[in-house]
Structure formats: structure tokens, C-alpha cells
Design an enzyme around this catalytic site. Structure first.
Site, PDB file in Angstrom:
ATOM      1  N   CYS A   2       0.828  -1.214   0.000  1.00 11.00           N
ATOM      2  CA  CYS A   2       0.000   0.000   0.000  1.00 11.00           C
ATOM      3  C   CYS A   2       0.860   1.262   0.000  1.00 11.00           C
ATOM      4  O   CYS A   2       2.023   1.241   0.352  1.00 11.00           O
ATOM      5  CB  CYS A   2      -0.869   0.023   1.249  1.00 11.00           C
ATOM      6  SG  CYS A   2      -1.823  -1.457   1.466  1.00 11.00           S
ATOM      7  N   ARG A  27       4.510   0.849  -6.097  1.00  8.77           N
ATOM      8  CA  ARG A  27       4.505  -0.066  -4.941  1.00  8.77           C
ATOM      9  C   ARG A  27       3.495  -1.198  -5.119  1.00  8.77           C
ATOM     10  O   ARG A  27       3.485  -2.152  -4.379  1.00  8.77           O
ATOM     11  CB  ARG A  27       4.188   0.727  -3.663  1.00  8.77           C
ATOM     12  CG  ARG A  27       5.219   1.787  -3.333  1.00  8.77           C
ATOM     13  CD  ARG A  27       4.689   2.799  -2.349  1.00  8.77           C
ATOM     14  NE  ARG A  27       4.471   2.243  -1.041  1.00  8.77           N
ATOM     15  CZ  ARG A  27       5.420   2.216  -0.076  1.00  8.77           C
ATOM     16  NH1 ARG A  27       6.612   2.712  -0.335  1.00  8.77           N
ATOM     17  NH2 ARG A  27       5.188   1.703   1.093  1.00  8.77           N
ATOM     18  N   TRP A  75      -3.128  -2.492  -1.542  1.00  9.11           N
ATOM     19  CA  TRP A  75      -2.736  -3.796  -2.094  1.00  9.11           C
ATOM     20  C   TRP A  75      -3.399  -4.800  -1.174  1.00  9.11           C
ATOM     21  O   TRP A  75      -2.998  -4.954  -0.020  1.00  9.11           O
ATOM     22  CB  TRP A  75      -1.215  -3.925  -2.060  1.00  9.11           C
ATOM     23  CG  TRP A  75      -0.668  -5.087  -2.811  1.00  9.11           C
ATOM     24  CD1 TRP A  75      -0.732  -5.321  -4.160  1.00  9.11           C
ATOM     25  CD2 TRP A  75       0.043  -6.207  -2.268  1.00  9.11           C
ATOM     26  NE1 TRP A  75      -0.098  -6.484  -4.472  1.00  9.11           N
ATOM     27  CE2 TRP A  75       0.386  -7.052  -3.344  1.00  9.11           C
ATOM     28  CE3 TRP A  75       0.441  -6.563  -0.992  1.00  9.11           C
ATOM     29  CZ2 TRP A  75       1.105  -8.239  -3.168  1.00  9.11           C
ATOM     30  CZ3 TRP A  75       1.159  -7.736  -0.816  1.00  9.11           C
ATOM     31  CH2 TRP A  75       1.478  -8.568  -1.891  1.00  9.11           C
ATOM     32  N   ASN A  99      -1.098   1.167   6.033  1.00  6.93           N
ATOM     33  CA  ASN A  99      -0.237   0.258   5.280  1.00  6.93           C
ATOM     34  C   ASN A  99       0.274  -0.758   6.296  1.00  6.93           C
ATOM     35  O   ASN A  99       0.844  -0.388   7.314  1.00  6.93           O
ATOM     36  CB  ASN A  99       0.932   1.028   4.648  1.00  6.93           C
ATOM     37  CG  ASN A  99       1.877   0.079   3.919  1.00  6.93           C
ATOM     38  OD1 ASN A  99       1.541  -1.077   3.693  1.00  6.93           O
ATOM     39  ND2 ASN A  99       3.047   0.587   3.574  1.00  6.93           N
ATOM     40  N   GLY A 100       0.033  -2.042   6.035  1.00  9.32           N
ATOM     41  CA  GLY A 100       0.498  -3.079   6.967  1.00  9.32           C
ATOM     42  C   GLY A 100      -0.598  -4.091   7.213  1.00  9.32           C
ATOM     43  O   GLY A 100      -1.587  -4.140   6.502  1.00  9.32           O
ATOM     44  N   GLU A 460      17.092 -15.742 -11.793  1.00  7.93           N
ATOM     45  CA  GLU A 460      16.763 -14.320 -11.993  1.00  7.93           C
ATOM     46  C   GLU A 460      16.217 -14.098 -13.397  1.00  7.93           C
ATOM     47  O   GLU A 460      15.236 -13.355 -13.582  1.00  7.93           O
ATOM     48  CB  GLU A 460      17.975 -13.434 -11.730  1.00  7.93           C
ATOM     49  CG  GLU A 460      17.729 -11.958 -11.968  1.00  7.93           C
ATOM     50  CD  GLU A 460      16.577 -11.364 -11.119  1.00  7.93           C
ATOM     51  OE1 GLU A 460      16.100 -12.029 -10.174  1.00  7.93           O
ATOM     52  OE2 GLU A 460      16.135 -10.252 -11.446  1.00  7.93           O
ATOM     53  N   LYS A 464      12.475 -12.503 -13.945  1.00  9.42           N
ATOM     54  CA  LYS A 464      12.287 -11.242 -14.699  1.00  9.42           C
ATOM     55  C   LYS A 464      11.249 -11.419 -15.793  1.00  9.42           C
ATOM     56  O   LYS A 464      10.366 -10.592 -15.981  1.00  9.42           O
ATOM     57  CB  LYS A 464      13.637 -10.822 -15.290  1.00  9.42           C
ATOM     58  CG  LYS A 464      13.949  -9.358 -15.276  1.00  9.42           C
ATOM     59  CD  LYS A 464      13.569  -8.640 -14.030  1.00  9.42           C
ATOM     60  CE  LYS A 464      14.250  -9.181 -12.817  1.00  9.42           C
ATOM     61  NZ  LYS A 464      13.603  -8.868 -11.539  1.00  9.42           N
ATOM     62  N   GLU A 467       7.707 -11.891 -14.237  1.00 11.66           N
ATOM     63  CA  GLU A 467       7.200 -10.668 -13.581  1.00 11.66           C
ATOM     64  C   GLU A 467       6.600  -9.700 -14.581  1.00 11.66           C
ATOM     65  O   GLU A 467       5.539  -9.130 -14.360  1.00 11.66           O
ATOM     66  CB  GLU A 467       8.361  -9.944 -12.901  1.00 11.66           C
ATOM     67  CG  GLU A 467       8.762 -10.458 -11.570  1.00 11.66           C
ATOM     68  CD  GLU A 467       9.712  -9.502 -10.916  1.00 11.66           C
ATOM     69  OE1 GLU A 467       9.313  -8.879  -9.926  1.00 11.66           O
ATOM     70  OE2 GLU A 467      10.845  -9.375 -11.404  1.00 11.66           O
ATOM     71  N   HIS A 483      15.345 -35.807 -14.934  1.00 14.57           N
ATOM     72  CA  HIS A 483      14.671 -36.593 -13.881  1.00 14.57           C
ATOM     73  C   HIS A 483      13.192 -36.232 -13.788  1.00 14.57           C
ATOM     74  O   HIS A 483      12.643 -36.110 -12.705  1.00 14.57           O
ATOM     75  CB  HIS A 483      15.385 -36.372 -12.546  1.00 14.57           C
ATOM     76  CG  HIS A 483      16.802 -36.849 -12.559  1.00 14.57           C
ATOM     77  ND1 HIS A 483      17.150 -38.176 -12.483  1.00 14.57           N
ATOM     78  CD2 HIS A 483      17.959 -36.163 -12.743  1.00 14.57           C
ATOM     79  CE1 HIS A 483      18.470 -38.295 -12.570  1.00 14.57           C
ATOM     80  NE2 HIS A 483      18.989 -37.083 -12.719  1.00 14.57           N
ATOM     81  N   LYS A 578       6.409  -3.374  -5.136  1.00 15.81           N
ATOM     82  CA  LYS A 578       7.849  -3.112  -5.204  1.00 15.81           C
ATOM     83  C   LYS A 578       8.545  -3.592  -3.948  1.00 15.81           C
ATOM     84  O   LYS A 578       9.636  -4.134  -4.001  1.00 15.81           O
ATOM     85  CB  LYS A 578       8.110  -1.611  -5.379  1.00 15.81           C
ATOM     86  CG  LYS A 578       9.583  -1.259  -5.468  1.00 15.81           C
ATOM     87  CD  LYS A 578      10.246  -1.881  -6.654  1.00 15.81           C
ATOM     88  CE  LYS A 578      11.706  -1.576  -6.743  1.00 15.81           C
ATOM     89  NZ  LYS A 578      12.374  -2.359  -7.827  1.00 15.81           N
TER      90      LYS A 578
END
Ligand code: AGP
Length: 583
Positions: A2, A27, A75, A99-100, A460, A464, A467, A483, A578
């Protein structure tokens, strides 16, 4: 995660609040809202989806005259992303944004329901608002102090009270700053929301309550006024904008050569500025997401080059698992934002066990930067795109220096100095990356395979791509593919083969042969040509300590081009934040 902004001053809060929310879009959010008030009236406007939906509603509303307001991007954690669950929330005489996560919201809600409270949303935030209102008898500070005594979890609150022209703010676990200006003051989740108005700010610490009017800011701690330093932000407004690039992600990738130069320079001048980890018997590297994958490269280098025993673990696992501290241990926390909840929890677990902590971190005023014993700053500047690129590269560079510092390697300083130029050359080859992107952007299962440090690079590269392009991708240890997972390789399945480690080069090439013989569309990324493959990206060969830094930018740009071809929201991918300041 948030975003919070608040305004009190001589002007209407609307423009600051909406601009502030737009600065915080990176964010991550799924709904937004704004509350304006004056001595007698309160007006709350909310919307689901992008901020432009809120802007439309605000434009079409007849706004009350106001000099104070709060706004929020949500969020969703408790309750679906609906207008009803969007902030700000108002209960009785209290209106707030949060926020939290309030972990004991359920039991508090039960208590307030018994007191006759009615709640209209599914959120923990509305419960916190109700609790402050429950304690409010005209003394705002007392009401806030009593409420936060009862709350468990994390919060950054922006609060307004009926009949009062002041803005209140308090935080625990989630960041919050107070912006200082002439004849107006602000609150915000981070500096990017206020940098176009002021670079002066106060960093609110845990449990401190800010009481803000248009010409005064008081900070209260344990019912007493305290003095706080007014800091000056070290970022410029232009550093925040895209400077002509289509996306922040592209701008931030293109900054990598200069930032490598800036970050490496002091350490190349005096390598003793890099801690010598040989004083420890064991190192734990703990992080989330891309920071974790930078840590995996760090683990590989520290073990292979400096013979230091390293455990590399996801913070969300580390914070709850049984960890043995039976040897002289250093815990390295890797974090761009320095506010990732799981990484903070892992840091505090190490500190509770009396273990030395080192942060590799970008944001100097962040919780991780402030609570660890030592810090190595990566000087990436503000990273606005949700998908990290430049910060990740600099984290890997720091691990290269840590491994080099702790090894008995020959002097490679002159080689390290070539890095920025090499990266610059690599970034210039945009046509190659676009050509590869065009060949894969319509596939939906894309593999990255490699061994040892090359597998860490695959992790990574795969993240990327996922995302920013929303394509399914998987990083796999090249030797393990046969396997089971190789059953997913079909005719035309794109497979990136990452080969930089000479010791196991032939083994990886054999694994690539296995997928090629099953029809895979193979793209080789290596520091030496491999015969028999059409699609190859060959990067300069450089010392093992820094070779990954020449490979990942290629994968970053391929991910970027694929996302662009797919018309994705590159800087603000769906569902992502973010910095994830909640569990
Ligand atoms: C990176 O592209 C992601 N947005 C995410 O994995 C991120 O790296 C992770 O959430 C850790 O964030 P931090 O570095 O700020 O702690």
C-alpha cells in the site's frame, strides 16, 4: 504494498494527494481512495483499479472546501479489492489510511461489535479505525497511544479526527515519513511521493506520533514531545522521472554501467572497505525474490572462491525454520527496499540470537539499513520499476567484491574496472534481444537451464520474464531436467542455456543437447561460442567473480522486449508490489 499520502496546508489537498498516489503506483495496488475534510464536513471518494479511475471520480465530484486530506493505494491483504474495502476508512470521529497488517484484528473486531460498533468492510484497517475512535474522548494523542498499545502486527497510519484541522501519523513496521515545507506539510510512505514538493523530511520511528498542521510538526513519543532531525533527501525530482525512456524498467537497466562505476569505485580504491568474511566460520545469506537470487550467486562465489561455508535461504523460510547458530556466523540480509517484512523478520531473528548482521541494501533510511550491525550500500538511486534490475546487478557486484576480498585471488582490479564498459556494450545490442523476444513472446512455457552459478543466473532470468510478461517460465538445474521435467519439452519450447562456468561447461552442453534433440528452441547465453546452435548471445569473458553481471542484463532486456510485445504494464505488473512489507 500500500501507499499513503497526506496533506495539510494553505491549498486544496487534491492535487498533492493524487500526484502523490501516482508516484507511489510502483509499490503495487488494486484500489485507491481519498478523504478531504474541513471543520464540519468529511468527503471520501474511492475507486477500484488504477488511479485514473479515482481521478475521474474526483474530477466529476463537487469537492468540499478543504485544507487537509489523506489518500491511499491499497494492495489487498484482508478482504477483496473492492471499493468498500478501499481506504480511507471512517468510523465515528476517526478517518484513516493504513499500510500493513493488523494481526489481532479479529479479536478487536469481536470486542467492538459487542460495544455496538458496525463495520462495513472486511478490512483490518476499519477495525483499527474503530479502536482509535473507541478510545477517542477529545484527546487525539491519548486515543492513538491507547489503540496502538492493543494492536499487534504492522502499521503506518495517516489519521484525521472530526472537528480538528490536524493530521496525525504513527508507524510500526511499515515506513512513513513527514514532509516539511513552508505553509504546508505532508505524510508519505516514501520520499518519491513528496520529492516534487520538498526534499526536507522527518523519518518517523516506531511508536512515534506526528502531529501535523500547516505550519508546525510535533513528534510525540510516550506522551512527550521529542526533537527529530530534519533530513534532506539525496534524490532529485528528475531522478524520479523516465528521462525519455518508454519505461522506468528500461531507464533503470540503462543506468547499470554508470551505477556499477559509482558503486565499485570506492571499493576498488580501497578494497579493505569491503568486510573480510574470513573472520566467520559460516555465512547465512537471507533475502526474497531477486535479492535471494543475487544471494545465490554470492553463495556460489563465496564457497567456490573463498571456501566459506554459506547457507542461502528465503527469508520467509528462514524466519520460521530451525537455524543452527553453533559456529561464528554472519547473517547477510539482501534487500533493495530494506522494508521487506520477511527479510526484516529474519534479521531480527539473527539479532535475537546475538548474531552479527550485514545488510546489502539500497535505501539508507530503511528498517534493515537502520537495524543491522553493518551495511554495504549499493547506491542504485530510487528504483521505480517493480521488477528490479539495476539494484539486483549492484547486489551481485557487491557479492563479487565480498568473494574477491575473502579469497587469495590474484589482483583483478584492472579487470573489474572493465565491467561498466562491457555492460554498456552488451546493453547496446538491443536488436539481438528484440529478435529473440519476437521468437518467444507467444510461447507460454519458457525454460532457463544451467548448473551451479549459472543456475542462480537462470533463477533471476526466469523471474524477470515472469514478472513483466506474465509468461510462465521455469529455471531448472540443467542436470536435473532429465529426472522428470524434461517431459515438458516439446517441439519449439524455448530453452535458454546459460553457460559461463568452465568447470561444468561440457556437462551443461550435454543437457542442452538433450532438450535440442526433443525439439526445443535453444538460445545459448555464454562467454564462449557453442558450435551447432543458431541462437547465441556471447558476452565477454571476465573473471568468475563478475561474469554473471555480463549475462543478466541480456536476460533483463529480453524480458523487457517480450513484455513490450505483449503490451504488459511493464513498470507496474499486475499483483506485484515493489516492496512487500506484509508477510
Ligand atoms: C524483484 O523484481 C521483485 N519485485 C521482488 O522479487 C523483490 O526482489 C523482492 O520482493 C525483494 O525485495 P527487496 O529487495 O526490496 O527486499
Amino acid at each position: 504494498m500500500c501507499g499513503i499520502v497526506g496533506y495539510v496546508g494553505k491549498h486544496s489537498p487534491k492535487d498533492f494527494l493524487l500526484n502523490g498516489l501516482k508516484s507511489l503506483e510502483y509499490r503495487g495496488y488494486d484500489s485507491a481512495g481519498i478523504a478531504l475534510k474541513n471543520k464540519h464536513d468529511l468527503q471520501i471518494i474511492k475507486s477500484v483499479g488504477k488511479i485514473k479511475n479515482l481521478e475521474e471520480k474526483v474530477k466529476n465530484a463537487s469537492l468540499i472546501k478543504s485544507n487537509i486530506g489523506i489518500a491511499h493505494t491499497r494492495w489487498a491483504t484482508h478482504g477483496a479489492p473492492t471499493e468498500n474495502n478501499a481506504h480511507p476508512h471512517q468510523v465515528g470521529k476517526v478517518t484513516l489510511v493504513h499500510n500493513g497488517i493488523i494481526e489481532n484484528a479479529g479479536e478487536i473486531k469481536e470486542r467492538l461489535l459487542k460495544e455496538g460498533y458496525i463495520f462495513n468492510s472486511d478490512t483490518d484497517t476499519e477495525v483499527a479505525c474503530g479502536l482509535i475512535n473507541y478510545y477517542y474522548d477529545g484527546d487525539e494523542i491519548k486515543a492513538i497511544e491507547k489503540a496502538i498499545e492493543k494492536l499487534t502486527g504492522s502499521y503506518a497510519f495517516g489519521i484525521m479526527f472530526e472537528g480538528n484541522e490536524k493530521l496525525y501519523a504513527v508507524r510500526k513496521g511499515s515506513p512513513l515519513i513527514v514532509g516539511i515545507n513552508d505553509a504546508e506539510n505532508y505524510i508519505a510512505s516514501d520520499i518519491t511521493a513528496i520529492i516534487n514538493y520538498t526534499n526536507k523530511y522527518i523519518l518517523l520511528d516506531e511508536g512515534e506520533i506526528a502531529v501535523i498542521s500547516d505550519n508546525e510538526v510535533e513528534i510525540i513519543k510516550d506522551s512527550k514531545k521529542i526533537n527529530k532531525e530534519v533530513l534532506t533527501a539525496d534524490i532529485s525530482a528528475e531522478a524520479k522521472d523516465k528521462q525519455g525512456y518508454d519505461h522506468y524498467m528500461l531507464k533503470e537497466i540503462m543506468e547499470e554501467p554508470v551505477l556499477l562505476e559509482n558503486t565499485l569505485r570506492p571499493f576498488l580504491a580501497d578494497i579493505s572497505l569491503i568486510p573480510d568474511l574470513r573472520e566467520y566460520e559460516e555465512v547465512h545469506i537471507v533475502a526474497c525474490g531477486s535479492a535471494m537470487y543475487a544471494g545465490m550467486i554470492g553463495k556460489s562465489l563465496l564457497e567456490e572462491k573463498a571456501s566459506i561455508k554459506v547457507m542461502c535461504e528465503l527469508a520467509s523460510e528462514y524466519r520460521y525454520k530451525k537455524v543452527f547458530y553453533d559456529r561464528k556466523t554472519l547473517v547477510i540480509l539482501v534487500s533493495q527496499s530494506g522494508e521487506t517484512a520477511d527479510t526484516i523478520a529474519a534479521m531480527r531473528k539473527a539479532k535475537e540470537n546475538g548474531i552479527d548482521t550485514l545488510a546489502i541494501v539500497n535505501v539508507k533510511t530503511s528498517t534493515i539499513a537502520r537495524e543491522t550491525d553493518r551495511q554495504i550500500y549499493i547506491e542504485a538511486g530510487p528504483e521505480i520499476a517493480v521488477a528490479t534490475t539495476k539494484a539486483y546487478i549492484l547486489q551481485v557486484a557487491i557479492f563479487g567484491l565480498l568473494a574477491y576480498r575473502a579469497s587469495n585471488s590474484i589482483n583483478i582490479i584492472s579487470e573489474i574496472k572493465k565491467l561498466p564498459r562491457y555492460v554498456n556494450e552488451i546493453l547496446g545490442d538491443r536488436d539481438t534481444y528484440l529478435k529473440i523476444a519476437k521468437e518467444i513472446y507467444q510461447n507460454n512455457d519458457i525454460f532457463f537451464i544451467g548448473r551451479k552459478i549459472d543456475y542462480a543466473i537462470c533463477m533471476e532470468g526466469s523471474l524477470k520474464l515472469k514478472e513483466v510478461s506474465y509468461l510462465h517460465s521455469e529455471a531448472y538445474q540443467a542436470g536435473e531436467l532429465k529426472h522428470g521435467t524434461i517431459s515438458l519439452i516439446d517441439d519449439g519450447t524455448p530453452v535458454f542455456g546459460i553457460i559461463t562456468d568452465d568447470d561444468i561447461r561440457d556437462k551443461t552442453i550435454s543437457n542442452i543437447e538433450e532438450v535440442k534433440s526433443r525439439g526445443a528452441k535453444v538460445i545459448i547465453v555464454s562467454n564462449r561460442k557453442v558450435s551447432g546452435y543458431d541462437r547465441q548471445i556471447i558476452v565477454p569473458k571476465i573473471s568468475d567473480y563478475f561474469q554473471a553481471i555480463l549475462v543478466v542484463p541480456c536476460l533483463q532486456l529480453i524480458a523487457y522486449e517480450v513484455a513490450k510485445l505483449r503490451g504488459c504494464d511493464i513498470d507496474k505488473p499486475k499483483n506485484l508490489a515493489k516492496s512487500v512489507t506484509v508477510e
